[in-house]
Design a protein around this motif. Structure first.
Motif, PDB file in Angstrom:
ATOM      1  N   SER A  33       2.119  15.703   4.616  1.00  0.00           N
ATOM      2  CA  SER A  33       3.315  15.411   3.822  1.00  0.00           C
ATOM      3  C   SER A  33       4.533  15.933   4.550  1.00  0.00           C
ATOM      4  O   SER A  33       4.472  16.950   5.238  1.00  0.00           O
ATOM      5  N   PHE A  34       5.638  15.212   4.386  1.00  0.00           N
ATOM      6  CA  PHE A  34       6.943  15.745   4.784  1.00  0.00           C
ATOM      7  C   PHE A  34       7.694  15.986   3.482  1.00  0.00           C
ATOM      8  O   PHE A  34       8.118  15.029   2.833  1.00  0.00           O
ATOM      9  N   GLY A  35       7.817  17.228   3.083  1.00  0.00           N
ATOM     10  CA  GLY A  35       8.388  17.521   1.770  1.00  0.00           C
ATOM     11  C   GLY A  35       7.533  16.861   0.701  1.00  0.00           C
ATOM     12  O   GLY A  35       6.310  17.029   0.683  1.00  0.00           O
ATOM     13  N   ALA A  36       8.190  16.079  -0.175  1.00  0.00           N
ATOM     14  CA  ALA A  36       7.449  15.419  -1.258  1.00  0.00           C
ATOM     15  C   ALA A  36       6.832  14.096  -0.808  1.00  0.00           C
ATOM     16  O   ALA A  36       6.129  13.452  -1.575  1.00  0.00           O
ATOM     17  N   ASN A  37       7.108  13.700   0.422  1.00  0.00           N
ATOM     18  CA  ASN A  37       6.651  12.406   0.916  1.00  0.00           C
ATOM     19  C   ASN A  37       5.256  12.543   1.523  1.00  0.00           C
ATOM     20  O   ASN A  37       5.093  13.081   2.617  1.00  0.00           O
ATOM     21  N   GLU A  38       4.255  12.069   0.795  1.00  0.00           N
ATOM     22  CA  GLU A  38       2.873  12.156   1.292  1.00  0.00           C
ATOM     23  C   GLU A  38       2.634  10.982   2.240  1.00  0.00           C
ATOM     24  O   GLU A  38       2.430   9.848   1.813  1.00  0.00           O
ATOM     25  N   VAL A  39       2.656  11.286   3.525  1.00  0.00           N
ATOM     26  CA  VAL A  39       2.669  10.239   4.553  1.00  0.00           C
ATOM     27  C   VAL A  39       1.259   9.837   4.964  1.00  0.00           C
ATOM     28  O   VAL A  39       0.981   8.662   5.198  1.00  0.00           O
ATOM     29  N   LEU A  40       0.351  10.811   5.065  1.00  0.00           N
ATOM     30  CA  LEU A  40      -1.059  10.514   5.347  1.00  0.00           C
ATOM     31  C   LEU A  40      -1.894  11.058   4.189  1.00  0.00           C
ATOM     32  O   LEU A  40      -1.780  12.224   3.818  1.00  0.00           O
ATOM     33  N   GLY A  57       0.119  -1.993  11.154  1.00  0.00           N
ATOM     34  CA  GLY A  57       0.489  -1.839   9.755  1.00  0.00           C
ATOM     35  C   GLY A  57       1.989  -1.812   9.610  1.00  0.00           C
ATOM     36  O   GLY A  57       2.712  -1.682  10.601  1.00  0.00           O
ATOM     37  N   PRO A  58       2.463  -1.924   8.370  1.00  0.00           N
ATOM     38  CA  PRO A  58       3.904  -1.986   8.159  1.00  0.00           C
ATOM     39  C   PRO A  58       4.608  -0.714   8.615  1.00  0.00           C
ATOM     40  O   PRO A  58       3.989   0.352   8.695  1.00  0.00           O
ATOM     41  N   SER A  59       5.881  -0.850   8.881  1.00  0.00           N
ATOM     42  CA  SER A  59       6.708   0.296   9.228  1.00  0.00           C
ATOM     43  C   SER A  59       6.643   1.318   8.095  1.00  0.00           C
ATOM     44  O   SER A  59       6.689   0.965   6.924  1.00  0.00           O
ATOM     45  N   GLY A  60       6.486   2.587   8.472  1.00  0.00           N
ATOM     46  CA  GLY A  60       6.433   3.653   7.473  1.00  0.00           C
ATOM     47  C   GLY A  60       5.050   3.918   6.910  1.00  0.00           C
ATOM     48  O   GLY A  60       4.883   4.767   6.040  1.00  0.00           O
ATOM     49  N   SER A  61       4.033   3.211   7.416  1.00  0.00           N
ATOM     50  CA  SER A  61       2.693   3.383   6.846  1.00  0.00           C
ATOM     51  C   SER A  61       1.988   4.628   7.369  1.00  0.00           C
ATOM     52  O   SER A  61       0.933   4.999   6.861  1.00  0.00           O
ATOM     53  N   GLY A  62       2.545   5.273   8.403  1.00  0.00           N
ATOM     54  CA  GLY A  62       1.973   6.533   8.879  1.00  0.00           C
ATOM     55  C   GLY A  62       1.338   6.462  10.253  1.00  0.00           C
ATOM     56  O   GLY A  62       0.750   7.448  10.716  1.00  0.00           O
ATOM     57  N   LYS A  63       1.483   5.337  10.940  1.00  0.00           N
ATOM     58  CA  LYS A  63       0.798   5.153  12.218  1.00  0.00           C
ATOM     59  C   LYS A  63       1.218   6.203  13.252  1.00  0.00           C
ATOM     60  O   LYS A  63       0.378   6.826  13.906  1.00  0.00           O
ATOM     61  N   THR A  64       2.525   6.356  13.417  1.00  0.00           N
ATOM     62  CA  THR A  64       3.014   7.304  14.412  1.00  0.00           C
ATOM     63  C   THR A  64       2.601   8.731  14.053  1.00  0.00           C
ATOM     64  O   THR A  64       2.271   9.531  14.936  1.00  0.00           O
ATOM     65  N   THR A  65       2.600   9.031  12.774  1.00  0.00           N
ATOM     66  CA  THR A  65       2.214  10.381  12.354  1.00  0.00           C
ATOM     67  C   THR A  65       0.743  10.645  12.684  1.00  0.00           C
ATOM     68  O   THR A  65       0.383  11.761  13.083  1.00  0.00           O
ATOM     69  N   VAL A  66      -0.099   9.646  12.545  1.00  0.00           N
ATOM     70  CA  VAL A  66      -1.503   9.802  12.960  1.00  0.00           C
ATOM     71  C   VAL A  66      -1.563  10.145  14.448  1.00  0.00           C
ATOM     72  O   VAL A  66      -2.217  11.116  14.862  1.00  0.00           O
TER      73      VAL A  66
HETATM   74  P1  ADP Z   1       4.929   4.199  11.106  1.00  0.00           P
HETATM   75  O1  ADP Z   1       4.604   4.695  12.474  1.00  0.00           O
HETATM   76  O2  ADP Z   1       3.792   3.474  10.458  1.00  0.00           O
HETATM   77  O3  ADP Z   1       6.193   3.415  11.034  1.00  0.00           O
HETATM   78  P2  ADP Z   1       5.544   6.963  10.574  1.00  0.00           P
HETATM   79  O4  ADP Z   1       4.314   7.757  10.786  1.00  0.00           O
HETATM   80  O5  ADP Z   1       6.561   6.947  11.648  1.00  0.00           O
HETATM   81  O6  ADP Z   1       5.145   5.474  10.164  1.00  0.00           O
HETATM   82  O7  ADP Z   1       6.284   7.455   9.263  1.00  0.00           O
HETATM   83  C1  ADP Z   1       5.653   7.509   8.006  1.00  0.00           C
HETATM   84  C2  ADP Z   1       6.585   8.150   7.009  1.00  0.00           C
HETATM   85  O8  ADP Z   1       6.792   9.508   7.382  1.00  0.00           O
HETATM   86  C3  ADP Z   1       7.956   7.525   6.947  1.00  0.00           C
HETATM   87  O9  ADP Z   1       8.340   7.511   5.576  1.00  0.00           O
HETATM   88  C4  ADP Z   1       8.817   8.472   7.731  1.00  0.00           C
HETATM   89  O10 ADP Z   1      10.131   8.455   7.269  1.00  0.00           O
HETATM   90  C5  ADP Z   1       8.168   9.801   7.463  1.00  0.00           C
HETATM   91  N1  ADP Z   1       8.344  10.769   8.565  1.00  0.00           N
HETATM   92  C6  ADP Z   1       7.833  10.664   9.811  1.00  0.00           C
HETATM   93  N2  ADP Z   1       8.145  11.726  10.550  1.00  0.00           N
HETATM   94  C7  ADP Z   1       8.896  12.535   9.770  1.00  0.00           C
HETATM   95  C8  ADP Z   1       9.529  13.815   9.962  1.00  0.00           C
HETATM   96  N3  ADP Z   1       9.442  14.473  11.127  1.00  0.00           N
HETATM   97  N4  ADP Z   1      10.201  14.340   8.915  1.00  0.00           N
HETATM   98  C9  ADP Z   1      10.278  13.696   7.730  1.00  0.00           C
HETATM   99  N5  ADP Z   1       9.695  12.497   7.485  1.00  0.00           N
HETATM  100  C10 ADP Z   1       9.013  11.924   8.488  1.00  0.00           C
END
Ligand code: ADP
Length: 268
Positions: A33-40, A57-66
């Motif tokens: 999670s980033f704050g309240a945003n549960e990303v994965l 997957g769509p933008s914002g789905s969490g791919k880069t975070t993985v």
């Molecule tokens: P994707 O690669 O699928 O587009 P990301 O993994 O980049 O998705 O992002 C997923 C979500 O996490 C988005 O809502 C993005 O705004 C949020 N996010 C990613 N990195 C950070 C960060 N360092 N701080 C806060 N939010 C983040």
């Protein structure tokens, strides 16, 4: 993927242990999670040696975070990673320095923007990691870097600065810089999305060749044609989970999940 076996440990062009089909990476229950945003919200997958896994997957789905979670650029809140069936790194507790180093040493990331050092020449950029981090003797690092630059058609750009190169050439240097670290795993984060359309092909071509040679890679990409041609497995992510996974031919021809179908319908 699944190319010829490595020719020997000293060949800088040879992918590590490409003939070995063991599981290289096992990720289980990855949450972030980033704050309240549960990303994965619990991501599970494994990567076998020599395999090419693409994350779509769509933008914002969490791919880069993985991807960033695999090499320590992000620290998951929960879940485990294991390399080569070795001890699990369990994110229930903050990873130790040794864990973080182990993760970093396993993989090398190619970023959306190449991130080359602007004041250094191409060859200096490529040897920076091997010489400074891995303590490879400078002469050897240079010889290996030259071979890798030649491999991607950039031998004559050895002494150029990044600003003298096209975006596609810069990104190929970015790939060489990752290869020079001799990682077990190459991570590509949308490697062509910052490029002008006419430069995308040359970069995808290099990545496809590396895949064919047997390098193990995880590729986040919007290039579905590339995924179709190069991937052994496609993971479709939406809303922080893997919604569907499978061989590209099957998934693109006959997606099983409604969310996958809607995503592919828009892009194919
Ligand atoms: P994707 O690669 O699928 O587009 P990301 O993994 O980049 O998705 O992002 C997923 C979500 O996490 C988005 O809502 C993005 O705004 C949020 N996010 C990613 N990195 C950070 C960060 N360092 N701080 C806060 N939010 C983040």
């Amino acid at each position: 993927a699944g190319g010829p076996p490595a020719d020997g440990a000293d060949d800088p062009l040879a992918p590590p242990d490409a003939s070995d089909a063991r599981v290289l990476l096992e990720a289980r229950g990855i949450r972030k999670s980033f704050g309240a945003n549960e990303v994965l919200r619990g991501v599970d997958f494994s990567v076998r040696r020599g395999e090419v896994v693409t994350l779509i997957g769509p933008s914002g789905s969490g791919k880069t975070t993985v991807l960033r979670s695999l090499n320590g650029l992000e620290t998951p809140d929960a879940g485990t990673l294991a390399f080569d069936g070795g001890p699990e790194i369990d994110f229930a507790t903050p990873p130790s320095k040794a864990d973080r180093l182990a993760m970093r040493d396993r993989s090398a990331m190619v970023f959306q923007q190449h991130n080359l050092f602007p004041h250094m020449t191409v060859i200096e950029n490529v040897i920076e990691g091997p010489v400074r981090v891995q303590k490879v003797p400078r002469a050897r690092a240079i010889a290996e870097a030259e071979a890798l630059l030649d491999r991607v058609g950039l031998a004559e750009k050895r002494d150029a600065h990044p600003f003298e190169l096209s975006g596609g050439q810069q990104q190929r240097v970015g790939i060489v810089r990752a290869l020079a670290l001799k990682p077990d795993l190459l991570l590509f984060d949308e490697p062509t999305s910052a490029l002008d359309p006419e430069l995308v092909g040359e970069v995808l071509h290099v990545i496809k060749e590396l895949a064919d040679e047997g390098w193990t890679m995880v590729v986040v990409t919007h290039e579905l044609q590339f995924a179709r041609q190069a991937a052994d497995e496609v993971l479709f992510m939406d809303g922080g989970v893997i919604v569907e996974r499978g061989a590209p031919e099957r998934m693109f021809r006959a997606p099983r999940e409604e969310r996958t179908r809607r995503f592919l319908d828009r892009l194919l």
